[in-house]
Design a protein around this motif. Structure first.
Motif, PDB file in Angstrom:
ATOM      1  N   TYR A  84       0.832  -1.200   0.000  1.00 26.85           N
ATOM      2  CA  TYR A  84       0.000   0.000   0.000  1.00 26.85           C
ATOM      3  C   TYR A  84       0.870   1.255   0.000  1.00 26.85           C
ATOM      4  O   TYR A  84       0.575   2.233  -0.704  1.00 26.85           O
ATOM      5  CB  TYR A  84      -0.918  -0.012   1.221  1.00 26.85           C
ATOM      6  N   GLU A  89      -0.886  -2.028  -6.778  1.00 34.78           N
ATOM      7  CA  GLU A  89      -2.262  -2.507  -6.714  1.00 34.78           C
ATOM      8  C   GLU A  89      -2.399  -3.975  -7.111  1.00 34.78           C
ATOM      9  O   GLU A  89      -3.223  -4.700  -6.539  1.00 34.78           O
ATOM     10  CB  GLU A  89      -3.162  -1.626  -7.589  1.00 34.78           C
ATOM     11  N   HIS A  93      -4.087  -6.869  -4.728  1.00 35.09           N
ATOM     12  CA  HIS A  93      -5.192  -7.738  -5.161  1.00 35.09           C
ATOM     13  C   HIS A  93      -4.856  -9.206  -4.896  1.00 35.09           C
ATOM     14  O   HIS A  93      -5.663  -9.956  -4.319  1.00 35.09           O
ATOM     15  CB  HIS A  93      -5.470  -7.515  -6.646  1.00 35.09           C
ATOM     16  N   SER A 221     -11.909  -0.009  -3.465  1.00 33.04           N
ATOM     17  CA  SER A 221     -10.475   0.268  -3.395  1.00 33.04           C
ATOM     18  C   SER A 221      -9.672  -0.919  -3.925  1.00 33.04           C
ATOM     19  O   SER A 221     -10.236  -1.918  -4.381  1.00 33.04           O
ATOM     20  CB  SER A 221     -10.093   0.570  -1.943  1.00 33.04           C
ATOM     21  N   SER A 222      -8.366  -0.810  -3.836  1.00 31.15           N
ATOM     22  CA  SER A 222      -7.490  -1.853  -4.373  1.00 31.15           C
ATOM     23  C   SER A 222      -7.597  -3.159  -3.605  1.00 31.15           C
ATOM     24  O   SER A 222      -7.223  -4.211  -4.113  1.00 31.15           O
ATOM     25  CB  SER A 222      -6.035  -1.359  -4.350  1.00 31.15           C
TER      26      SER A 222
END
Length: 478
Positions: A84, A89, A93, A221-222
């Motif tokens: 983060y 990203e 995930h 969000s991611s």
């Protein structure tokens, strides 16, 4: 753009942000402790001291079994903060979906382990005959909730890694209210005793797990979660294990010393066990508040390392030291000052209260040392080093306690000498962690400086090549 529930850990003043991160985490931990405290209070007041001892005697053993799996959530949280901070990203995930599946599988394994090992391990701990049957029943029912406990811990760890400590607090509050209500309902209305409080606990755990999963599924969000995309990414799984396994082993072996201490307490009888259970629950609220600073030091350090802002690592450590010392001293003073009344909440038996006071007077007085030890350990883990703090903690805290039990305590078989093993081990381990921090931080700064120099050389070379290329084109035009 940062969402309102996220915290920018890589810029700005540290103390306000650490408090913003830690206070909801403190409250979350306190609510989580209320799960067990409500169990103990209800059975102590409405079922009796034996049932209270039965519930309390499983605590160290439960932690011994589940801590390795909870350690994986630490690895997941550290990686989440790192990715983060670096704004990666795709890695976020893959990490989220690997973490959630790993949590569910770990919980299923724990159900089997808890049911099979409950009676033999409680027997090995020397649990008295008048307690063991109820302790086995409580432990086996509680382990049916392990998939929920582990899933919540992973999910909340992911949210906290980005600075979101408020929503996990809300979910625990909802689950805590359900737990207290069901405790009273199952025990008073149906007279289920330890089985009732165990059922209330697992229902509340599944509630909190479903809420945190719902939060991640509905996120934009991611870290958005899709249950259809759950998979075990090999590289992420290896990284989680590399960081989390040492932390889990540390927690598990730590609890071996706690199991030995519990076994030593068992030798004083069920009344001493009940008093120790009540006192350790009160201490648990102090520890949980201090532990929020451990998590803060880990997350803030990891995000800043990911963002290559290593100059903020030492200020993070110093800020967390100052806050955890204040929290430890203030809350321990409250626990000591109101000890008799607080213990009376758990049991009205004067003998139980007296045994509880013996523990509070030794452990609470020096509890801030435990907070300092944990913060130093968390900062080292945040820098990406997990094996060394594990070895230090196992040697300094766990090993020293075991040695103490078989030497000092054996020669002078008193509860005072048994409880004295805690502050001695905290001091030794804290000093060792500080030495390790200095070594690793020096190495980290040198490594960051080297990468920065290489990046500058690469940028200079790139610009030089561009200049040469442009010069060549100018010559062709001429």
């Amino acid at each position: 753009m940062k969402r309102s529930y996220e915290i920018d850990m890589c810029s700005g003043p540290l103390v306000p942000k650490i408090l913003l991160f830690s206070v909801p985490l403190m409250l979350s931990g306190i609510l989580q402790l209320l799960f067990n405290a409500a169990d103990i209070i209800v059975v102590g007041q409405f079922t009796g001291s034996q049932a209270m001892a039965a519930v309390g005697s499983t605590g160290a053993l439960n932690n011994l079994i589940i801590n390795i799996f909870l350690g994986f959530s630490i690895g997941s949280s550290v990686l989440m903060a790192r990715y983060y901070g670096a704004k990666e990203e795709k890695n976020i995930h893959d990490l989220v979906h690997t973490s959630v599946l790993l949590a569910i599988l770990s919980g299923l394994v724990l159900i089997v382990l808890g049911i099979i090992l409950a009676r033999p391990l409680l027997f090995l701990m020397g649990t008295p005959d008048d307690v063991i049957d109820q302790a086995v029943l409580y432990m086996r029912i509680v382990f049916l909730g392990m998939p929920a406990l582990i899933t919540y811990d992973f999910g909340a760890g992911i949210l906290r890694a980005i600075g979101d400590t408020r929503r996990p607090l809300v979910y625990l509050f909802i689950a805590g209210v359900i737990n207290v209500f069901l405790n009273l309902f199952f025990v008073i209305v149906f007279g289920l005793g330890v089985a009732g409080v165990a059922l209330a606990t697992i229902i509340s755990q599944y509630t909190s797990a479903l809420l945190v999963l719902r939060c991640m599924i509905r996120s934009d969000s991611s870290y958005k979660l899709s249950m259809k995309e759950l998979h075990l990414d090999r590289s992420k799984l290896r990284s989680i294990i590399r960081i989390g396994l040492p932390a889990g082993i540390q927690g598990a072996v730590f609890n071996i010393s706690n199991v030995l201490i519990q076994s030593s307490i068992n030798s004083f009888g069920s009344i001493a066990m009940a008093g120790n259970t009540a006192a350790s629950n009160i201490e648990g609220f102090v520890y949980t508040a201090m532990n929020s600073l451990y998590q803060a030091s880990t997350s803030f350090t990891s995000q800043n390392v990911g963002a290559r802002k290593t100059e903020r690592v030492v200020p993070v450590l110093i800020s967390c030291f100052a806050i955890v010392t204040a929290v430890g001293i203030i809350l321990s003073s409250i626990a000591l000052g109101f000890g008799k009344g607080l213990l009376g909440i758990y049991s009205s038996d004067p003998a139980v209260i007296e045994y509880g006071l013996q523990r509070l007077q030794v452990v609470c007085f020096t509890y801030f040392l435990c907070g300092l030890m944990d913060v130093a350990c968390g900062s080292i883990r945040g820098m990406g080093y997990s094996i060394t703090p594990t070895i230090v903690s196992l040697t300094g805290a766990c090993g020293l306690r075991i040695l103490w039990i078989y030497t000092v305590f054996r020669n002078d078989h008193t509860l005072f000498n048994l409880y004295l093993s805690y502050p001695i081990s905290w001091i030794v381990t804290f000093i060792a962690h500080i030495i390790c921090f200095v070594v690793f931080y020096t190495h980290l700064v040198r490594g960051t400086g080297k990468r920065t120099r290489l990046a500058r050389v690469a940028l200079h070379s790139s610009r030089y090549r561009e200049g040469q290329h442009e010069s060549h084109h100018q010559q062709e035009r001429v």
